[in-house]
Design a protein around this motif. Structure first.
Motif, short mmCIF file in Angstrom:
data_model
loop_
_atom_site.label_atom_id
_atom_site.label_comp_id
_atom_site.label_asym_id
_atom_site.label_seq_id
_atom_site.Cartn_x
_atom_site.Cartn_y
_atom_site.Cartn_z
N MET A 135 1.17 3.52 -2.98
CA MET A 135 1.61 2.74 -1.83
C MET A 135 1.00 1.35 -1.92
O MET A 135 -0.14 1.20 -2.33
CB MET A 135 1.16 3.41 -0.52
CG MET A 135 1.58 2.67 0.74
SD MET A 135 0.66 3.25 2.24
CE MET A 135 1.20 4.95 2.34
N ILE A 136 1.79 0.35 -1.56
CA ILE A 136 1.28 -1.01 -1.40
C ILE A 136 1.54 -1.43 0.04
O ILE A 136 2.66 -1.31 0.55
CB ILE A 136 1.94 -2.00 -2.37
CG1 ILE A 136 1.56 -1.69 -3.81
CG2 ILE A 136 1.53 -3.44 -2.01
CD1 ILE A 136 0.09 -1.90 -4.15
N VAL A 137 0.49 -1.91 0.69
CA VAL A 137 0.61 -2.46 2.04
C VAL A 137 0.58 -3.97 1.89
O VAL A 137 -0.44 -4.55 1.51
CB VAL A 137 -0.54 -1.97 2.94
CG1 VAL A 137 -0.39 -2.56 4.34
CG2 VAL A 137 -0.60 -0.45 2.98
N ALA A 138 1.70 -4.60 2.18
CA ALA A 138 1.82 -6.04 1.96
C ALA A 138 1.89 -6.78 3.28
O ALA A 138 2.48 -6.29 4.25
CB ALA A 138 3.07 -6.33 1.13
N ASN A 139 1.29 -7.98 3.30
CA ASN A 139 1.41 -8.81 4.49
C ASN A 139 1.46 -10.28 4.11
O ASN A 139 1.00 -10.68 3.04
CB ASN A 139 0.29 -8.53 5.49
CG ASN A 139 -1.09 -8.82 4.93
OD1 ASN A 139 -1.29 -8.83 3.72
ND2 ASN A 139 -2.05 -9.07 5.80
#
Length: 400
Positions: free
Chosen positions: A346-350
């Motif tokens: 999973m990648i949590v991008a912002n």
């Protein structure tokens, strides 16, 4: 953990009663529903009206004050209670609890409840160290009750000693941890969660360094959320934030220090969350003395730091690996590329260029990228709320 919990605070007759009022307030602020029972001696120090106003419930002081014919008050309160906190716990109430004496509202209700008990002794040092008191404390520990250690400091008698009641914040934290410990239905119970947080520092000389704007807040909220879900949490931190309670914290500065600490705990981890902003480069040479200003330009040669997330992606077996991507444009595109290159789950991008998201903010707005899944957009919310959503998605993937 305290949200919606039924907490009964049992107040007995010691000078530290005044601190119990603040504790009730802190429990309520944390979301608990609080009721208070007092011994007659406790009412000599603080009036029941104080606790009634704070808790917005009638205060229990008399075993025989039966206002509701459908309920026996001390049994009803005992059954209602999900956490019993005895504070300040005098030598008198310790003796009664240890030997099954039930002769007032407090001792009778404590005898009847099956809720977890947090006992907070507070008394004169000589009374605390008395062999009878120590024997009673050991008896209560053998019953499985949680006993807080009294603080050392200035006592009411006018001298330094052990026996002070811990501060309400500390007691509230202990209550929080006790609820986690005694809850059997938490989804991460028995699981190990490894989290990194903060912006790493790469030294140029003793007074200068390369870093970034990461505060570590997102990583800390993730560590706290994992703790509240029952996990055993290790937080590898390059942040200066106050350590969260109930979490093992390992402080680091540089990327290489962070890598060493993370890899030491990696094999045992079930979920790994790389929320830290790790410096991509470090100076080739670090001066051991402050570099002096000269009349000419200087050049600092940089070399690449280890890619911790990519290394973990290659080594993982049972670990669910979560990475973060702080971007300023084309957020989904770069996050998807990072997911593939780093072999993450999973990648949590912002978008850290936004005013209410990213570094040094209490709020965030993220996009969650997973293999073979549509992107999940989480609108602006507190980092605490977003941390809970991230962990819930991880739990769903692991089918815990």
């Amino acid at each position: 953990m305290l949200t919606g919990k039924h907490v009964t605070v049992f107040v007995t007759g010691g000078i530290a009663v005044y601190k119990a009022a603040d504790l009730v307030r802190k429990f309520i602020k944390a979301g608990a529903i609080v009721r208070v029972a007092m011994t007659e001696s406790a009412t000599k120090f603080v009036q029941p009206l104080t606790f009634q106003i704070l808790s917005r419930h009638e205060v229990y002081t008399d075993t025989f004050d039966e206002k509701d014919p459908n309920n026996v008050s001390h049994i009803h309160l005992a059954d209602w209670t999900e956490l019993a906190v005895v504070v300040p716990a005098t030598s008198n109430i310790l003796a009664k609890m240890a030997h099954g004496i039930a002769d007032n509202m407090v001792s009778t209700t404590l005898m009847a409840t099956t809720a977890p008990r947090l006992i907070v002794p507070a008394m004169n040092q000589n009374m605390l160290e008395n062999l009878a008191t120590q024997a009673n404390l050991e008896t209560l520990r053998s019953f499985g009750y949680t006993i807080m250690e009294p603080d050392t400091g200035f006592l009411a008698e006018g001298y330094e000693g052990k026996g002070r009641m811990p501060e309400p914040d500390k007691i509230a934290e202990a209550a929080h941890q006790l609820l986690i410990k005694t809850s059997s239905d938490l989804p991460l119970k028995g699981k190990n969660v490894l989290v990194s947080a903060g912006g790493t520092i790469e030294r140029i000389d003793p007074v200068r360094y390369i870093t970034n704007d990461s505060s570590g807040k997102m990583g800390y909220r993730l560590a706290e959320a994992a703790r509240d879900l029952g996990a055993m949490v290790t937080l590898v931190s390059a942040s200066k934030l106050e350590h969260p309670f109930g979490v093992t914290v390992k402080e680091v500065q540089s990327a290489r220090e962070m890598q060493a600490e993370l890899m030491a705990s990696f094999d045992e981890a079930n979920i790994v969350i790389m929320a830290a902003a790790v410096s991509d480069y470090r100076p080739v040479n670090q001066a051991d003395r402050k570099m002096k200003k000269t009349d000419t330009d200087i050049q600092i040669n940089l070399e690449e730091n280890p890619d911790i997330l990519a290394t973990m992606g290659q080594l993982k077996n049972k670990q669910f690996l979560i990475g973060f991507a702080a971007e300023t444009n084309d957020v989904e595109k770069y996050a998807l590329d990072k997911l593939k290159r780093k072999q993450a789950d999973m990648i949590v991008a912002n978008d850290v260029s936004k005013a209410d998201a990213g570094f040094n903010k209490d709020t965030n707005e993220v996009i969650i990228i997973q293999p073979n899944h549509k992107p999940i957009h989480i609108d602006t919310d507190t980092k605490e709320a977003i941390a809970k959503e991230i962990l819930q998605i991880a739990i769903n993937n692991l089918k815990l």
